[in-house]
Enzyme design. Structure first.
Site, mmCIF file in Angstrom:
data_model
loop_
_atom_site.group_PDB
_atom_site.id
_atom_site.type_symbol
_atom_site.label_atom_id
_atom_site.label_comp_id
_atom_site.label_asym_id
_atom_site.label_seq_id
_atom_site.Cartn_x
_atom_site.Cartn_y
_atom_site.Cartn_z
ATOM 1 N N LYS A 138 0.851 -1.190 0.000
ATOM 2 C CA LYS A 138 0.000 0.000 0.000
ATOM 3 C C LYS A 138 0.886 1.239 0.000
ATOM 4 O O LYS A 138 1.867 1.312 0.731
ATOM 5 C CB LYS A 138 -0.923 -0.023 1.221
ATOM 6 C CG LYS A 138 -2.042 0.997 1.161
ATOM 7 C CD LYS A 138 -2.994 0.854 2.334
ATOM 8 C CE LYS A 138 -4.038 -0.207 2.175
ATOM 9 N NZ LYS A 138 -4.998 -0.045 1.127
ATOM 10 N N SER B 217 -2.186 6.211 0.451
ATOM 11 C CA SER B 217 -3.332 5.331 0.700
ATOM 12 C C SER B 217 -3.433 4.962 2.175
ATOM 13 O O SER B 217 -4.527 4.857 2.725
ATOM 14 C CB SER B 217 -3.223 4.054 -0.136
ATOM 15 O OG SER B 217 -3.330 4.338 -1.494
ATOM 16 N N ASP C 115 -3.696 -4.297 5.937
ATOM 17 C CA ASP C 115 -3.401 -4.666 4.540
ATOM 18 C C ASP C 115 -2.323 -3.779 3.922
ATOM 19 O O ASP C 115 -2.377 -3.461 2.746
ATOM 20 C CB ASP C 115 -4.677 -4.636 3.705
ATOM 21 C CG ASP C 115 -5.278 -3.248 3.566
ATOM 22 O OD1 ASP C 115 -4.936 -2.350 4.360
ATOM 23 O OD2 ASP C 115 -6.093 -3.051 2.646
ATOM 24 N N ARG D 119 -2.320 -11.757 -3.464
ATOM 25 C CA ARG D 119 -3.484 -12.404 -4.077
ATOM 26 C C ARG D 119 -3.006 -13.695 -4.716
ATOM 27 O O ARG D 119 -2.113 -13.689 -5.559
ATOM 28 C CB ARG D 119 -4.133 -11.507 -5.120
ATOM 29 C CG ARG D 119 -5.380 -12.142 -5.726
ATOM 30 C CD ARG D 119 -6.138 -11.166 -6.593
ATOM 31 N NE ARG D 119 -6.621 -10.061 -5.782
ATOM 32 C CZ ARG D 119 -6.621 -8.785 -6.180
ATOM 33 N NH1 ARG D 119 -6.179 -8.459 -7.370
ATOM 34 N NH2 ARG D 119 -7.075 -7.839 -5.387
ATOM 35 N N GLU E 183 -2.532 -9.061 4.291
ATOM 36 C CA GLU E 183 -3.805 -9.576 3.783
ATOM 37 C C GLU E 183 -3.517 -10.538 2.638
ATOM 38 O O GLU E 183 -2.760 -10.220 1.723
ATOM 39 C CB GLU E 183 -4.701 -8.450 3.269
ATOM 40 C CG GLU E 183 -6.019 -8.995 2.743
ATOM 41 C CD GLU E 183 -6.907 -7.932 2.120
ATOM 42 O OE1 GLU E 183 -8.097 -7.909 2.468
ATOM 43 O OE2 GLU E 183 -6.413 -7.153 1.283
ATOM 44 N N HIS F 283 -14.312 -4.159 -10.262
ATOM 45 C CA HIS F 283 -13.526 -3.083 -9.648
ATOM 46 C C HIS F 283 -13.235 -1.976 -10.664
ATOM 47 O O HIS F 283 -13.364 -0.789 -10.353
ATOM 48 C CB HIS F 283 -12.218 -3.637 -9.082
ATOM 49 C CG HIS F 283 -11.337 -2.596 -8.484
ATOM 50 N ND1 HIS F 283 -11.600 -2.030 -7.260
ATOM 51 C CD2 HIS F 283 -10.218 -1.990 -8.947
ATOM 52 C CE1 HIS F 283 -10.667 -1.126 -6.989
ATOM 53 N NE2 HIS F 283 -9.816 -1.083 -7.996
#
Length: 169
Positions: free
Chosen positions: A11, A15, A39, A44, A106, A122
């Site tokens: 991140k 942010s 996170d 992913r 995360e 998204h």
């Protein structure tokens, strides 16, 4: 191998600050951010089949150096908009030259099909976040349900093919 591909991200500082403000915090110290933002780092994991998701969960949660902090199962409990994925917040050691710190990361685990839907949904919301008409939301939900059905059918086909292969051996 249950893993099709892996993506990662850190991140960005702006942010992180935005998220702290959104959560109502004015303290932007390292310790407060580390405590509140789960996170900062994200991974992913994309799988081919739904069963692979839970295999990866079992493997990760069985690691002695990984502490599972939180689980959100959006496969068995999809979000209202149709989103499906399996999320974990894990606490892992990060090794520096002079110390080891434990940080939350995360991990999102999903199938190729779930990732396809989530990526496109998204992108559509990002382009027009506050003005998506109800009929488009309904279409997105319909697509999510169709994709979920397809995921389950592909899992059944995979199991059937595996059974045939096992019988031949």
């Amino acid at each position: 191998n249950p893993i099709h591909s892996i993506q990662s991200r850190l991140k960005k500082p702006n942010s992180i600050i935005s998220k702290m403000i959104k959560k109502g915090f004015a303290d932007f110290s390292y310790s407060k951010i580390k405590e509140e933002i789960t996170d900062i780092a994200g991974i992913r994991v994309i799988c081919q089949y739904i069963d692979d998701i839970f295999t990866i969960y079992d493997l990760l949660s069985g690691q002695s150096d990984v502490k599972v902090v939180k689980i959100s199962d959006y496969i068995n409990n999809p979000k209202e908009n149709g989103y499906r994925s399996f999320h974990m917040i894990v606490n892992i050691p990060v090794f520096f030259s002079d110390r080891t710190e434990h940080v939350n990361v995360e991990i999102q685990i999903r199938t190729i099909a779930m990732d396809y839907w989530a990526s496109l949904e998204h992108e559509l919301k990002y382009k027009n976040p506050d003005n998506i008409p109800p009929f488009i939301k309904a279409k997105l939900l319909e697509c999510a349900e169709t994709i979920a059905e397809t995921d389950y059918k592909m899992q059944e086909i995979y199991k059937a093919v595996s059974n045939i292969e096992n019988q031949d051996n």
